[in-house]
Each structure stands twice: as structure tokens, then as C-alpha cells.
Write a protein that holds these residues in place. Structure first.
Motif, PDB file in Angstrom:
ATOM      1  N   GLU A 321       6.683  -8.850  22.971  1.00 34.17           N
ATOM      2  CA  GLU A 321       7.602 -10.467  22.475  1.00 34.17           C
ATOM      3  C   GLU A 321       8.375  -9.279  21.595  1.00 34.17           C
ATOM      4  O   GLU A 321       8.305  -8.433  20.347  1.00 34.17           O
ATOM      5  CB  GLU A 321       6.233 -11.198  22.148  1.00 34.17           C
ATOM      6  N   PHE A 322       9.466 -10.466  20.369  1.00 32.85           N
ATOM      7  CA  PHE A 322       9.769  -9.688  18.750  1.00 32.85           C
ATOM      8  C   PHE A 322       9.070 -10.071  17.836  1.00 32.85           C
ATOM      9  O   PHE A 322       8.278 -10.591  17.249  1.00 32.85           O
ATOM     10  CB  PHE A 322      11.177 -11.101  18.668  1.00 32.85           C
ATOM     11  N   GLY A 323       9.205  -9.219  16.623  1.00 30.08           N
ATOM     12  CA  GLY A 323       8.405  -9.233  15.363  1.00 30.08           C
ATOM     13  C   GLY A 323       7.121  -8.134  15.422  1.00 30.08           C
ATOM     14  O   GLY A 323       6.765  -7.756  16.003  1.00 30.08           O
ATOM     15  N   ILE A 324       7.095  -8.007  13.551  1.00 29.29           N
ATOM     16  CA  ILE A 324       6.115  -7.278  13.720  1.00 29.29           C
ATOM     17  C   ILE A 324       5.426  -7.444  12.334  1.00 29.29           C
ATOM     18  O   ILE A 324       5.407  -8.976  11.899  1.00 29.29           O
ATOM     19  CB  ILE A 324       6.568  -5.841  13.591  1.00 29.29           C
ATOM     20  N   ILE A 325       4.192  -7.114  12.375  1.00 24.52           N
ATOM     21  CA  ILE A 325       3.078  -8.076  11.308  1.00 24.52           C
ATOM     22  C   ILE A 325       4.064  -7.808   9.377  1.00 24.52           C
ATOM     23  O   ILE A 325       4.267  -6.119   9.521  1.00 24.52           O
ATOM     24  CB  ILE A 325       2.112  -7.587  10.933  1.00 24.52           C
ATOM     25  N   GLY A 326       3.879  -8.159   8.602  1.00 26.96           N
ATOM     26  CA  GLY A 326       5.161  -6.918   7.658  1.00 26.96           C
ATOM     27  C   GLY A 326       4.514  -7.473   6.113  1.00 26.96           C
ATOM     28  O   GLY A 326       4.418  -7.484   4.933  1.00 26.96           O
ATOM     29  N   LEU A 327       2.806  -9.267   5.432  1.00 26.93           N
ATOM     30  CA  LEU A 327       2.772  -9.091   4.506  1.00 26.93           C
ATOM     31  C   LEU A 327       2.047  -8.219   3.297  1.00 26.93           C
ATOM     32  O   LEU A 327       2.179  -7.725   2.715  1.00 26.93           O
ATOM     33  CB  LEU A 327       1.469 -10.083   4.583  1.00 26.93           C
ATOM     34  N   GLN A 328       1.278  -7.017   4.734  1.00 25.69           N
ATOM     35  CA  GLN A 328       0.989  -5.885   3.434  1.00 25.69           C
ATOM     36  C   GLN A 328       1.313  -4.778   3.127  1.00 25.69           C
ATOM     37  O   GLN A 328       1.012  -3.803   2.724  1.00 25.69           O
ATOM     38  CB  GLN A 328      -0.707  -5.832   4.283  1.00 25.69           C
ATOM     39  N   THR A 329       2.787  -4.819   3.932  1.00 31.23           N
ATOM     40  CA  THR A 329       3.552  -3.462   3.778  1.00 31.23           C
ATOM     41  C   THR A 329       5.126  -3.988   3.571  1.00 31.23           C
ATOM     42  O   THR A 329       6.137  -2.983   2.614  1.00 31.23           O
ATOM     43  CB  THR A 329       4.496  -2.958   5.522  1.00 31.23           C
ATOM     44  N   THR A 330       5.367  -5.334   2.639  1.00 35.00           N
ATOM     45  CA  THR A 330       6.365  -5.667   1.922  1.00 35.00           C
ATOM     46  C   THR A 330       6.703  -4.975   0.597  1.00 35.00           C
ATOM     47  O   THR A 330       7.795  -4.295   0.728  1.00 35.00           O
ATOM     48  CB  THR A 330       6.990  -7.186   2.223  1.00 35.00           C
ATOM     49  N   LEU A 331       6.139  -4.813   0.004  1.00 33.18           N
ATOM     50  CA  LEU A 331       6.163  -4.255  -1.567  1.00 33.18           C
ATOM     51  C   LEU A 331       6.672  -1.999  -1.103  1.00 33.18           C
ATOM     52  O   LEU A 331       7.387  -1.556  -1.711  1.00 33.18           O
ATOM     53  CB  LEU A 331       5.252  -4.438  -2.578  1.00 33.18           C
ATOM     54  N   SER A 332       5.817  -1.933  -0.253  1.00 34.65           N
ATOM     55  CA  SER A 332       6.018  -0.496  -0.543  1.00 34.65           C
ATOM     56  C   SER A 332       7.457  -0.224   0.586  1.00 34.65           C
ATOM     57  O   SER A 332       7.675   0.925  -0.125  1.00 34.65           O
ATOM     58  CB  SER A 332       4.884  -0.305   0.778  1.00 34.65           C
ATOM     59  N   LEU A 333       7.703  -1.323   1.057  1.00 32.09           N
ATOM     60  CA  LEU A 333       8.839  -0.599   2.491  1.00 32.09           C
ATOM     61  C   LEU A 333       9.990  -1.114   1.323  1.00 32.09           C
ATOM     62  O   LEU A 333      11.661  -0.513   1.421  1.00 32.09           O
ATOM     63  CB  LEU A 333       8.773  -1.711   3.452  1.00 32.09           C
ATOM     64  N   ALA A 334      10.233  -1.807   0.335  1.00 32.58           N
ATOM     65  CA  ALA A 334      11.114  -2.196  -0.450  1.00 32.58           C
ATOM     66  C   ALA A 334      11.128  -1.231  -1.593  1.00 32.58           C
ATOM     67  O   ALA A 334      12.244  -0.581  -1.703  1.00 32.58           O
ATOM     68  CB  ALA A 334      10.634  -3.663  -1.353  1.00 32.58           C
ATOM     69  N   LEU A 335      10.137  -0.738  -1.795  1.00 28.99           N
ATOM     70  CA  LEU A 335      10.121   0.402  -2.565  1.00 28.99           C
ATOM     71  C   LEU A 335      10.929   1.164  -1.802  1.00 28.99           C
ATOM     72  O   LEU A 335      11.760   2.580  -2.395  1.00 28.99           O
ATOM     73  CB  LEU A 335       8.920   1.146  -3.814  1.00 28.99           C
ATOM     74  N   GLN A 336      10.357   2.008  -0.048  1.00 22.90           N
ATOM     75  CA  GLN A 336      11.237   2.925   0.297  1.00 22.90           C
ATOM     76  C   GLN A 336      12.622   2.645   0.334  1.00 22.90           C
ATOM     77  O   GLN A 336      13.383   4.039   0.921  1.00 22.90           O
ATOM     78  CB  GLN A 336      10.139   3.179   1.562  1.00 22.90           C
ATOM     79  N   ALA A 337      12.968   1.882  -0.009  1.00 20.82           N
ATOM     80  CA  ALA A 337      14.529   0.769   0.090  1.00 20.82           C
ATOM     81  C   ALA A 337      14.953   2.073  -1.189  1.00 20.82           C
ATOM     82  O   ALA A 337      16.136   1.811  -1.339  1.00 20.82           O
ATOM     83  CB  ALA A 337      14.716  -0.480   0.967  1.00 20.82           C
ATOM     84  N   GLY A 338      13.987   2.340  -2.092  1.00 16.88           N
ATOM     85  CA  GLY A 338      14.829   2.773  -2.959  1.00 16.88           C
ATOM     86  C   GLY A 338      15.423   1.338  -4.571  1.00 16.88           C
ATOM     87  O   GLY A 338      16.208   1.212  -5.816  1.00 16.88           O
ATOM     88  N   LEU A 339      14.577   0.545  -4.223  1.00 17.81           N
ATOM     89  CA  LEU A 339      14.979  -0.910  -5.244  1.00 17.81           C
ATOM     90  C   LEU A 339      14.043  -0.867  -6.588  1.00 17.81           C
ATOM     91  O   LEU A 339      12.206  -0.648  -6.078  1.00 17.81           O
ATOM     92  CB  LEU A 339      14.688  -2.130  -4.349  1.00 17.81           C
ATOM     93  N   PRO A 340      14.673  -0.663  -7.218  1.00 17.41           N
ATOM     94  CA  PRO A 340      13.767  -0.804  -9.106  1.00 17.41           C
ATOM     95  C   PRO A 340      13.126  -1.545  -8.351  1.00 17.41           C
ATOM     96  O   PRO A 340      13.512  -2.816  -8.226  1.00 17.41           O
ATOM     97  CB  PRO A 340      14.831  -0.382  -9.772  1.00 17.41           C
ATOM     98  N   VAL A 341      11.650  -2.030  -9.742  1.00 16.84           N
ATOM     99  CA  VAL A 341      10.657  -2.711  -9.452  1.00 16.84           C
ATOM    100  C   VAL A 341      10.727  -3.935 -10.250  1.00 16.84           C
ATOM    101  O   VAL A 341      10.919  -4.954  -9.495  1.00 16.84           O
ATOM    102  CB  VAL A 341       9.153  -1.674 -10.666  1.00 16.84           C
TER     103      VAL A 341
END
Length: 417
Positions: A321-341
Motif C-alpha cells: 500500500e501507499f503511505g507512511i506515518i509522519g506525525l512524529q517526524t514532521t518537525l524533524s524532516l522540515a528542519l532537515q530540509a533546511g527551513l528556518p524555525v
């Protein structure tokens, strides 16, 4: 809930204390005082060097209840959300049955009462998500549905989409478009490109998404309606929406956070945990998505949290099936993308609520304590033990991440991670 948050850096453009380091005293769920040094008998939470912002809000979240509770129920989904800093969720109608009448909306609204996390069901555009007849949109709106989408089923009938856009105008409803032309996408599983060729799989061309965005932009312009595109994933999609905004169209959009850090090259190991829809795209698409967030073309970041039992993911890539869980990792991944707070707070907390015409919480005296405390520098391990979801279908479980939510407060309740 009585709590004293000490020495937190407030990150909230709607607060008079924005970018200031201060103590925040919460009594019975209300912020009663913000000052440099507060003395109180309340429980103390040390937030020195940490950010304090309004609670995050997710515009695209899947929770199985009703009918698919073995994937995720409201209780487990709310825990995962709170652990990820989310105090509000807009739930996709990908349930069994779909949320296509007021009875399903009212069930979810009533079941979620008293939660730390505010739950907002989205109703379907068409009856049973079949793409034929319009669902009871106004009745669902009256019962609490904030917007309308057929979830994982893109609306193929242009006439149905036009009627939905026109009908929603009558009560200020909002229509979500999940842009995919199924005739072009077919039954393919991955992005069309050199990686799909290398893997020997049929690919989904970017055109499948871009053609549908172009169609729905024309419909929105013709009807004068608001429209929201969810989980845009290609560079051309960003360009189309940027042009539409420059023309004054009432269009907003969001991006799934995993599309900011993963590409189709992550599929080389045939790991079904990376199988998502829209599919992972190219590094050029990732760069365009990040640029779209920075220049305001993309309004919000979503988790696209999609839980599955193990038997639906721990199988051959082709049938998974398509899809991953992501609620707990959203902040970390967005920071990994280099986006400022500051940008993250805008895309995760403020804009999502504006899109749904919800009140945006502010960190100020007399306000309800709807907030999150997080450390953008803290490293942490995401494990099966600290995963709050019922499901484990995430490629990030077992990995070290940077950026951790420490405290989530809302509705006179607190969750400490």
C-alpha cells in the motif's frame, strides 16, 4: 493544568512577545502572565534555549476510525499528533465507510470531544468517493466538516469538480483537490524517470499531477471559487500555482513533508516503506518545493500521516500500500530540509488554520494555552518504543533525527515527549 514554562523563546508573529525570551505562566489552561521572571508554585518546565510557538495543525492526516481502527484510532492518532507538536488535525475521509454524510462527521466530532488534539473531519466531495454524485456537502458542513475532498481518490470528472466548487461557494466551504489524472498515472507505483526504468517499473509522469492542477485552476478561475491543492510534488506544479496566485486566483496548496527530503533514488532498495502517493520525485522537484515554501507559493506543510498494518507494507513493493506515518517526524524532516524555525511556524501552525478559516492561537496573556515547545537542535532516536502510532510504516524508525518536540499543550491538557 497549571504550568510555568521558563525562559522559552517565543516564536509567534501574532504575539506581542514574538522573538522574546520569557516565562509563560499557565493556569487552568489559560496563559495568565508572560514576563521575564515569574515566580509560581506551578509545575516548572525548563524551556531555556527552546522555541515556544502556537500548536501545529495538520491539513492532511489519515486516521482509520471509523471502520479501519486497526490502522489507527482517534486515541492513538491523537497521541502521535501530540508527540509531534500537533494540536489540531484535519482528517481525510479515507475511512470505511467514507465520511460522506453528516452521521459520519458527527460521530467523529463527538468521539473526539475532550481530546488534547482538536479534530476536524473533512467530508467527501462525492457520495462514497465514487466520483459520480455529489455528497451531502452542506449537511456535513453544518455538522462540522471544514472542507471537502475525496481523499486518496482524485476527482476525474471535471463537471463534478465544477459543481462542487460552485456549490461550496454558497456556504463558504472549501474544496481540496488531490491532483492526479488517473488515465495518465494508470496503475504505476513510482515516479517516471531513470529510476523507474532502472527498477523495471512503470512510472507515474509528473504530467499526471500537473494536468489536473491546470484543469482545476481553470475551474476555480471560471467559478471564482477558493481551491486548495494538497500534496503537490513537482516543480511544474509549483510554477502553475505561483502563476495562478500572481493572477489573483483564490488558491492555496500544501506539500507533504517527506517530499522535502526524499527522492525517487531512495527507492533503489525496493523498500516499500518509501512507497507513497504522490510518488517520490527528483532532486530538482525537491528544490522547487523548498523554494515554493520560501517564496510563499506553498502555504503549508502536512504530514500526510497514513498508517497501515504490517501485512500491507511488509510485502513486495508492487503490491504494498501507499503511505507512511509522519506525525512524529514532521518537525524533524522540515528542519532537515533546511527551513528556518520562523518559516516552519508559519507553514505548520498559522497558515493551515487560516486556510480552514479557523481561529489562529496566539501566545499572549488571556489566551488559551494552545502551544508547543520544541528544540530545533536536539538529536533523538525515533524507535518502535517511542512511536505513539498503532502502525510502524515509517522509513525513519530506527534513525537519528534532529529537532524534537518536548511539550504540547491544548484544551487544559499537556503531553510531554
Amino acid at each position: 493544568m497549571n504550568l510555568l514554562i521558563k525562559s522559552g523563546t517565543i516564536t509567534d508573529p501574532n504575539s506581542p512577545f514574538n522573538q522574546q525570551t520569557a516565562d509563560i505562566l499557565i493556569e487552568d489552561g489559560i496563559i495568565v502572565k508572560i514576563a521575564k521572571d515569574i515566580q509560581s508554585d506551578a509545575e516548572v518546565f525548563d524551556a531555556l534555549g527552546k522555541s515556544v510557538s502556537p500548536g501545529f495543525f495538520d491539513l492532511n492526516c489519515n486516521i482509520g476510525e471509523l471502520g479501519l481502527e486497526t490502522k489507527e484510532d482517534l486515541q492513538s492518532g491523537s497521541k502521535a499528533a501530540a508527540a509531534g507538536g500537533f494540536t489540531g488535525l484535519a482528517l481525510m475521509p479515507n475511512t470505511l465507510p467514507p465520511v460522506h454524510s453528516k452521521s459520519e462527521v458527527e460521530f467523529i466530532v463527538n468521539k473526539a470531544k475532550g481530546n488534547l488534539v482538536d479534530i476536524f473531519p473533512l467530508g467527501t466531495i462525492s457520495h462514497k468517493c465514487e466520483g459520480k454524485d455529489m455528497a451531502e456537502m452542506y449537511d456535513m458542513y453544518q455538522s462540522g466538516a471544514k472542507a471537502f475532498t475525496d481523499g486518496k481518490y482524485p476527482v476525474q470528472d471535471a463537471g463534478l469538480m465544477e459543481r462542487a466548487l460552485l456549490y461550496a461557494q454558497g456556504f463558504n466551504g472549501l474544496v481540496f483537490s488531490y491532483p492526479e489524472d488517473k488515465a495518465i498515472a494508470g496503475k504505476a507505483k513510482v515516479h517516471e524517470g531513470e529510476i523507474s526504468t532502472l527498477l523495471g517499473m512503470k512510472g507515474i509522469p509528473s504530467l499526471a499531477e500537473e494536468l489536473m492542477i491546470a484543469r482545476d485552476l481553470y475551474l476555480a478561475e471560471y467559478t471564482g471559487s477558493n481551491i486548495h491543492f494538497t500534496t503537490v510534488s513537482t516543480a511544474r506544479s509549483v510554477d502553475l500555482i505561483r502563476q495562478a496566485k500572481s493572477k489573483g486566483l483564490k488558491v492555496t496548496c500544501d506539500v507533504a513533508v517527506h517530499h522535502l527530503v526524499l527522492t525517487h533514488r531512495d527507492l533503489l532498495g525496493f523498500d516499500s516503506l518509501y512507497k507513497v502517493k504522490p510518488p517520490l520525485r527528483t532532486s530538482e522537484d525537491v528544490d522547487a518545493l523548498i523554494e515554493g515554501l520560501k517564496d510563499g507559493t506553498i502555504d503549508a506543510i502536512v504530514s500526510q500521516h497514513t498508517p497501515h498494518e504490517i501485512e500491507f507494507k511488509d510485502v513486495e513493493f508492487e503490491v504494498a500500500e501507499f503511505g507512511i506515518i509522519g506525525l512524529q517526524t514532521t518537525l524533524s524532516l522540515a528542519l532537515q530540509a533546511g527551513l528556518p524555525v520562523e518559516l516552519l511556524v508559519e507553514k505548520l501552525a498559522i497558515n493551515p488554520r487560516k486556510i480552514l478559516n479557523l481561529e489562529v492561537p496566539a501566545i499572549g496573556e488571556g489566551q488559551q494555552a494552545n502551544l508547543v515547545v520544541f528544540d530545533s537542535q536536539q538529536e533523538w532516536a525515533y524507535t518502535k518504543q517511542n512511536n505513539q502510532s498503532k502502525s510502524y510504516n515509517s522509513p525513519f524508525i530506527g534513525k537519528q533525527l534532529t529537532g524534537k518536540v518536548l511539550l504540547t499543550c491544548n484544551n487544559n491538557q499537556a503531553f510531554k515527549s
